[in-house]
Design a protein around this motif. Structure first.
Motif, PDB file in Angstrom:
ATOM      1  N   TYR A  81      -2.160   8.136  -6.935  1.00  0.00           N
ATOM      2  CA  TYR A  81      -1.043   7.369  -6.363  1.00  0.00           C
ATOM      3  C   TYR A  81      -0.529   6.382  -7.402  1.00  0.00           C
ATOM      4  CZ  TYR A  81       1.622   4.114  -3.478  1.00  0.00           C
ATOM      5  OH  TYR A  81       2.607   3.332  -2.970  1.00  0.00           O
ATOM      6  N   SER A  82       0.822   6.185  -7.420  1.00  0.00           N
ATOM      7  CA  SER A  82       1.443   5.172  -8.265  1.00  0.00           C
ATOM      8  C   SER A  82       2.717   4.706  -7.572  1.00  0.00           C
ATOM      9  CB  SER A  82       1.773   5.727  -9.655  1.00  0.00           C
ATOM     10  OG  SER A  82       2.456   4.739 -10.431  1.00  0.00           O
ATOM     11  N   SER A  83       2.834   3.386  -7.409  1.00  0.00           N
ATOM     12  CA  SER A  83       4.018   2.843  -6.736  1.00  0.00           C
ATOM     13  C   SER A  83       5.175   2.609  -7.694  1.00  0.00           C
ATOM     14  CB  SER A  83       3.656   1.514  -6.053  1.00  0.00           C
ATOM     15  OG  SER A  83       3.365   0.518  -7.020  1.00  0.00           O
ATOM     16  N   GLY A  84       4.847   2.542  -9.014  1.00  0.00           N
ATOM     17  CA  GLY A  84       5.867   2.129  -9.958  1.00  0.00           C
ATOM     18  C   GLY A  84       6.138   0.642  -9.806  1.00  0.00           C
ATOM     19  N   PHE A  85       6.804   0.072 -10.779  1.00  0.00           N
ATOM     20  CA  PHE A  85       7.100  -1.356 -10.709  1.00  0.00           C
ATOM     21  C   PHE A  85       8.145  -1.619  -9.625  1.00  0.00           C
ATOM     22  CE2 PHE A  85       5.205  -1.645 -14.981  1.00  0.00           C
ATOM     23  CZ  PHE A  85       4.419  -2.774 -14.821  1.00  0.00           C
ATOM     24  N   GLN A  86       7.803  -2.526  -8.718  1.00  0.00           N
ATOM     25  CA  GLN A  86       8.696  -2.914  -7.639  1.00  0.00           C
ATOM     26  C   GLN A  86       8.740  -4.442  -7.563  1.00  0.00           C
ATOM     27  OE1 GLN A  86       7.760  -1.048  -3.921  1.00  0.00           O
ATOM     28  NE2 GLN A  86       7.571   1.004  -4.815  1.00  0.00           N
ATOM     29  N   PRO A  87       9.894  -5.015  -7.174  1.00  0.00           N
ATOM     30  CA  PRO A  87       9.993  -6.478  -7.109  1.00  0.00           C
ATOM     31  C   PRO A  87       9.104  -7.051  -6.020  1.00  0.00           C
ATOM     32  CG  PRO A  87      11.934  -5.464  -6.164  1.00  0.00           C
ATOM     33  CD  PRO A  87      11.157  -4.354  -6.794  1.00  0.00           C
ATOM     34  N   GLY A  88       8.718  -8.311  -6.176  1.00  0.00           N
ATOM     35  CA  GLY A  88       7.884  -8.985  -5.202  1.00  0.00           C
ATOM     36  C   GLY A  88       6.470  -9.159  -5.714  1.00  0.00           C
ATOM     37  N   ASN A  89       5.670  -9.875  -4.950  1.00  0.00           N
ATOM     38  CA  ASN A  89       4.287 -10.109  -5.346  1.00  0.00           C
ATOM     39  C   ASN A  89       3.309  -9.679  -4.264  1.00  0.00           C
ATOM     40  OD1 ASN A  89       4.803 -12.075  -3.485  1.00  0.00           O
ATOM     41  ND2 ASN A  89       4.159 -13.822  -4.754  1.00  0.00           N
ATOM     42  N   VAL A  90       3.766  -8.846  -3.320  1.00  0.00           N
ATOM     43  CA  VAL A  90       2.906  -8.306  -2.277  1.00  0.00           C
ATOM     44  C   VAL A  90       3.105  -6.801  -2.219  1.00  0.00           C
ATOM     45  CG1 VAL A  90       2.350  -8.318   0.190  1.00  0.00           C
ATOM     46  CG2 VAL A  90       3.013 -10.440  -0.944  1.00  0.00           C
ATOM     47  N   ARG A  91       1.986  -6.052  -2.157  1.00  0.00           N
ATOM     48  CA  ARG A  91       2.082  -4.602  -2.072  1.00  0.00           C
ATOM     49  C   ARG A  91       1.055  -4.114  -1.055  1.00  0.00           C
ATOM     50  NH1 ARG A  91       5.567  -4.276  -3.385  1.00  0.00           N
ATOM     51  NH2 ARG A  91       5.717  -4.338  -5.649  1.00  0.00           N
ATOM     52  N   ASP A  92       1.524  -3.397  -0.036  1.00  0.00           N
ATOM     53  CA  ASP A  92       0.646  -2.806   0.982  1.00  0.00           C
ATOM     54  C   ASP A  92       0.509  -1.317   0.707  1.00  0.00           C
ATOM     55  OD1 ASP A  92      -0.003  -5.049   2.616  1.00  0.00           O
ATOM     56  OD2 ASP A  92       2.067  -5.019   3.388  1.00  0.00           O
ATOM     57  N   TRP A  93      -0.742  -0.811   0.799  1.00  0.00           N
ATOM     58  CA  TRP A  93      -0.995   0.621   0.513  1.00  0.00           C
ATOM     59  C   TRP A  93      -1.844   1.208   1.612  1.00  0.00           C
ATOM     60  CZ3 TRP A  93      -5.906   2.700  -1.446  1.00  0.00           C
ATOM     61  CH2 TRP A  93      -5.850   4.073  -1.698  1.00  0.00           C
ATOM     62  N   SER A  94      -1.341   2.280   2.221  1.00  0.00           N
ATOM     63  CA  SER A  94      -2.129   3.057   3.166  1.00  0.00           C
ATOM     64  C   SER A  94      -2.883   4.109   2.367  1.00  0.00           C
ATOM     65  CB  SER A  94      -1.200   3.714   4.194  1.00  0.00           C
ATOM     66  OG  SER A  94      -1.939   4.500   5.086  1.00  0.00           O
ATOM     67  N   PRO A  95      -4.133   4.425   2.669  1.00  0.00           N
ATOM     68  CA  PRO A  95      -4.948   5.343   1.853  1.00  0.00           C
ATOM     69  C   PRO A  95      -4.395   6.769   1.856  1.00  0.00           C
ATOM     70  CG  PRO A  95      -6.346   4.024   3.296  1.00  0.00           C
ATOM     71  CD  PRO A  95      -4.936   3.837   3.761  1.00  0.00           C
ATOM     72  N   VAL A  96      -3.279   6.982   1.124  1.00  0.00           N
ATOM     73  CA  VAL A  96      -2.671   8.303   1.003  1.00  0.00           C
ATOM     74  C   VAL A  96      -2.396   8.560  -0.464  1.00  0.00           C
ATOM     75  CG1 VAL A  96      -1.641   8.249   3.302  1.00  0.00           C
ATOM     76  CG2 VAL A  96      -0.359   7.340   1.359  1.00  0.00           C
ATOM     77  N   ASP A  97      -2.153   9.863  -0.814  1.00  0.00           N
ATOM     78  CA  ASP A  97      -1.867  10.223  -2.198  1.00  0.00           C
ATOM     79  C   ASP A  97      -0.366  10.207  -2.436  1.00  0.00           C
ATOM     80  OD1 ASP A  97      -0.916  12.459  -0.916  1.00  0.00           O
ATOM     81  OD2 ASP A  97      -2.549  13.777  -1.557  1.00  0.00           O
ATOM     82  N   LYS A  98       0.064  10.775  -3.570  1.00  0.00           N
ATOM     83  CA  LYS A  98       1.480  10.767  -3.941  1.00  0.00           C
ATOM     84  C   LYS A  98       2.338  11.551  -2.963  1.00  0.00           C
ATOM     85  CE  LYS A  98       0.355  10.405  -8.869  1.00  0.00           C
ATOM     86  NZ  LYS A  98       0.445  11.055 -10.196  1.00  0.00           N
ATOM     87  N   GLN A  99       1.725  12.565  -2.312  1.00  0.00           N
ATOM     88  CA  GLN A  99       2.477  13.377  -1.358  1.00  0.00           C
ATOM     89  C   GLN A  99       2.386  12.842   0.063  1.00  0.00           C
ATOM     90  OE1 GLN A  99       0.337  14.881  -3.727  1.00  0.00           O
ATOM     91  NE2 GLN A  99       2.177  15.178  -4.992  1.00  0.00           N
ATOM     92  N   GLY A 100       1.727  11.679   0.231  1.00  0.00           N
ATOM     93  CA  GLY A 100       1.607  11.090   1.550  1.00  0.00           C
ATOM     94  C   GLY A 100       0.485  11.674   2.371  1.00  0.00           C
ATOM     95  N   GLN A 101      -0.422  12.464   1.744  1.00  0.00           N
ATOM     96  CA  GLN A 101      -1.544  13.058   2.447  1.00  0.00           C
ATOM     97  C   GLN A 101      -2.739  12.109   2.404  1.00  0.00           C
ATOM     98  OE1 GLN A 101      -1.170  15.925   4.135  1.00  0.00           O
ATOM     99  NE2 GLN A 101       0.977  15.900   3.433  1.00  0.00           N
ATOM    100  N   ALA A 102      -3.527  12.104   3.487  1.00  0.00           N
ATOM    101  CA  ALA A 102      -4.705  11.248   3.554  1.00  0.00           C
ATOM    102  C   ALA A 102      -5.695  11.622   2.459  1.00  0.00           C
ATOM    103  CB  ALA A 102      -5.358  11.351   4.929  1.00  0.00           C
ATOM    104  N   LEU A 103      -6.326  10.610   1.854  1.00  0.00           N
ATOM    105  CA  LEU A 103      -7.296  10.836   0.785  1.00  0.00           C
ATOM    106  C   LEU A 103      -8.641  11.234   1.361  1.00  0.00           C
ATOM    107  CD1 LEU A 103      -6.456   7.823  -1.559  1.00  0.00           C
ATOM    108  CD2 LEU A 103      -5.798  10.219  -1.863  1.00  0.00           C
TER     109      LEU A 103
END
Length: 553
Positions: free
Chosen positions: A72-94
């Motif tokens: 998984y990689s979110s890439g640089f995004q503005p802000g200082n908070v990032r929420d991640w659900s345990p999924v891969d790049k295709q949105g499938q559960a890990l």
């Protein structure tokens, strides 16, 4: 899954490569200066939350599995908070196991730092793999994510931004705004926001457009409750109790409601009455005007009903003169309408609706003159009445035709512009005016142009504009004059016509000629039954048209 030393070394090499790439991004292959930004990791309702409180511009989250592969990689995004659900790049559960989370922080000064930590996935649920001692695996403590346990009781105020909305968070208790000497303990609270959402202020709240609530109501600057319209306009919100059917009004400037004197019941509006009997019902005490009209200039006052033969009563007047109805211009030489039900008053001793004129003089209102009135199926008019003309020259001056259904009784004279009397008579053909006609022997009650000399069937002359018309006209009829003065076509070829000569039918169709007398017992007599009339004009020869005084004999 347990992370082995070899596995961790592989991840460390991958991490070093990531830092090298970031350094190259920083410009000219120079490694950025160390950054002590703290990045926290915690379990949230949606999975895992990463935050970097402080002056942070962008955050990138990368997740690697135990084999060092990027999942998984979110890439640089503005802000200082990032929420991640345990999924891969295709949105499938890990799958269950340990995963390395690498957070790269880019500050507002473009300086970057990298933090990392381990997350355990078990049955789709994430949990922190807390460190023992000063390191997480083989990662130095200053390079690791600051793990926040679910039961941590740390209290603080955090400034955060999720890339869309800026946030101020109190991690425990209410959020207050204070001013003054903090270090000297002399600061004071001005505003408090409780965890329940209640807001309190120590001073005055100033709102230019009012205070808008979730249900659409708004509190205006005047203190009145209102509702915000679709276009942003403030609409008064009326609530409370009152008398049924009574229209409400504001009784003061503070938003107090009360009953007005206007009632609406069954579609009828009443003023001064609670039981209106018509669309507009006015009721008041004696001596008080029900309606006062002041319509200067081109303004008008109109009573109108729907165009329906069964719709009556656009304007109903009830009462007597002293407590009745009056449209009044009280100035000298003015006019007014008055409902007069007294009877026997003034020059017109009748009840009814009258138009009065106020004359000039020492006693204008005692010398009121009734100019027009309608009463009991009758009408009265004091001056000249014009129909089709604005300058009537007689009591009744009509420009146009008059139709009378019934009898016309005339106590006087009939003054007609033209001087003959004619009646409608059937004819088989159109006959020109001035033509002498005789009885048509081929049909009943018909005429035809004359054509025989001294014809005793002579019936008269076709008139162009009779002074008096008898009978009812229609198709196939002509106006035949039998008396009076009328223009007649004549033939003076054989005998010249002089004024006073008697005229008879000639051999020329439709023309009259001079009558020649015959001797009977030594007397010169004109043939009886052939005379049309006497010539009022002369004709020396040929044919023409002269004025004749008709007198059939």
């Amino acid at each position: 899954m347990k992370i082995t030393r070899n596995t961790f070394l592989s991840l460390s090499l991958l991490f070093a490569a990531s830092v090298s790439a970031i350094a190259q991004e920083g410009g000219a292959g120079k490694r950025p200066a160390p950054d002590d930004a703290t990045v926290t990791i915690s379990i949230s309702a949606g999975g895992v939350r990463f935050s970097a409180p402080g002056g942070v511009g962008q955050v990138r989250l990368e997740v690697f599995d135990a084999g060092g592969a990027s999942v998984y990689s979110s890439g640089f995004q503005p802000g200082n908070v990032r929420d991640w659900s345990p999924v891969d790049k295709q949105g499938q559960a890990l799958a269950d196991g340990s995963y390395l989370c690498v957070v790269t922080v880019r500050g507002v000064s473009k300086r970057m730092s990298v933090k990392q930590g381990t997350v355990m996935i078990q049955g789709g649920q994430a949990s922190l793999q807390l460190s023992e001692g000063d390191a997480v695996g083989s990662v130095e403590a200053e390079k690791s994510l600051a793990q926040v346990a679910p039961d941590a009781a740390a209290a603080g105020t955090i400034l955060a931004h999720d890339g869309k909305v800026g946030q101020v968070i109190s991690t425990s208790g209410a959020l207050t705004f204070r001013v003054g000497d903090f270090f000297g303990g002399k600061d004071r609270e001005l505003m408090r926001l409780t965890p329940e959402g209640n807001l309190g202020v120590a001073g005055t709240i100033r709102a230019r457009g009012g205070i808008l609530f979730d249900d659409g109501t708004v509190m205006t600057s005047s203190g009145l409750s209102a509702r915000m319209g679709a276009g942003g306009e403030v609409q008064p919100l009326v609530a409370g109790t009152g008398t049924p059917n009574r229209i409400t009004k504001w009784t003061d400037g503070a938003g107090t409601l009360g009953d007005s004197t206007v009632t609406e019941a069954g579609g009828n509006v009443g003023i001064g009455t609670s039981s209106p009997a018509s669309l507009l019902h006015l009721a008041g005490p004696a001596g008080v005007n029900a309606i006062t009209l002041n319509t200067p200039g081109s303004q008008k006052f109109r009573f109108q009903t729907v165009a329906n033969v069964n719709n009556w009563g656009a304007f109903t007047l009830n009462g007597i003169y002293n407590a009745g109805w009056q449209l009044d211009d009280t100035s000298t030489n003015g006019w007014f309408f008055k409902l007069d039900t007294r009877g026997g008053n003034g020059p017109v001793a009748e009840n009814g609706l009258w138009l009065y004129r106020i004359p000039s003089g020492p006693n204008p209102h005692t010398d009121e003159l009734p100019m027009f009135g309608v009463t009991t199926g009758q009408a009265y008019f004091a001056g000249n009445l014009g129909i089709g003309t604005q300058s009537p020259q007689a009591k009744l001056d009509v420009t146009g035709d008059i139709r009378v259904t019934g009898n016309a009784v005339i106590n006087g004279n009939i003054a007609a512009k033209y001087q003959d009397v004619a009646e409608w008579v059937p004819a088989r053909q159109k006959i020109a005016a001035g033509t002498v006609v005789v009885l048509d022997t081929t049909r009943s009650n018909g005429v035809a142009p004359s054509g025989r000399r001294y014809d005793t069937h002579v019936a008269g002359v076709v008139s162009a504009q009779p002074g008096v018309i008898l009978g009812q006209g229609g198709e196939g009829q002509v106006l035949v004059a039998t008396t009076g003065r009328v223009k007649v076509k004549v033939d003076a070829t054989r005998h010249a016509i002089k004024i006073g000569d008697l005229l008879v039918t000639s051999g020329t169709p439709g023309l009259a000629m001079k009558s020649e007398p015959i001797r009977v017992g030594g007397n010169r007599l004109h043939r009886p039954g052939t005379i049309i009339g006497k010539a009022l004009e002369s004709l020396s020869g040929g044919t023409g048209e002269i004025l004749v005084l008709l007198s059939l004999q």
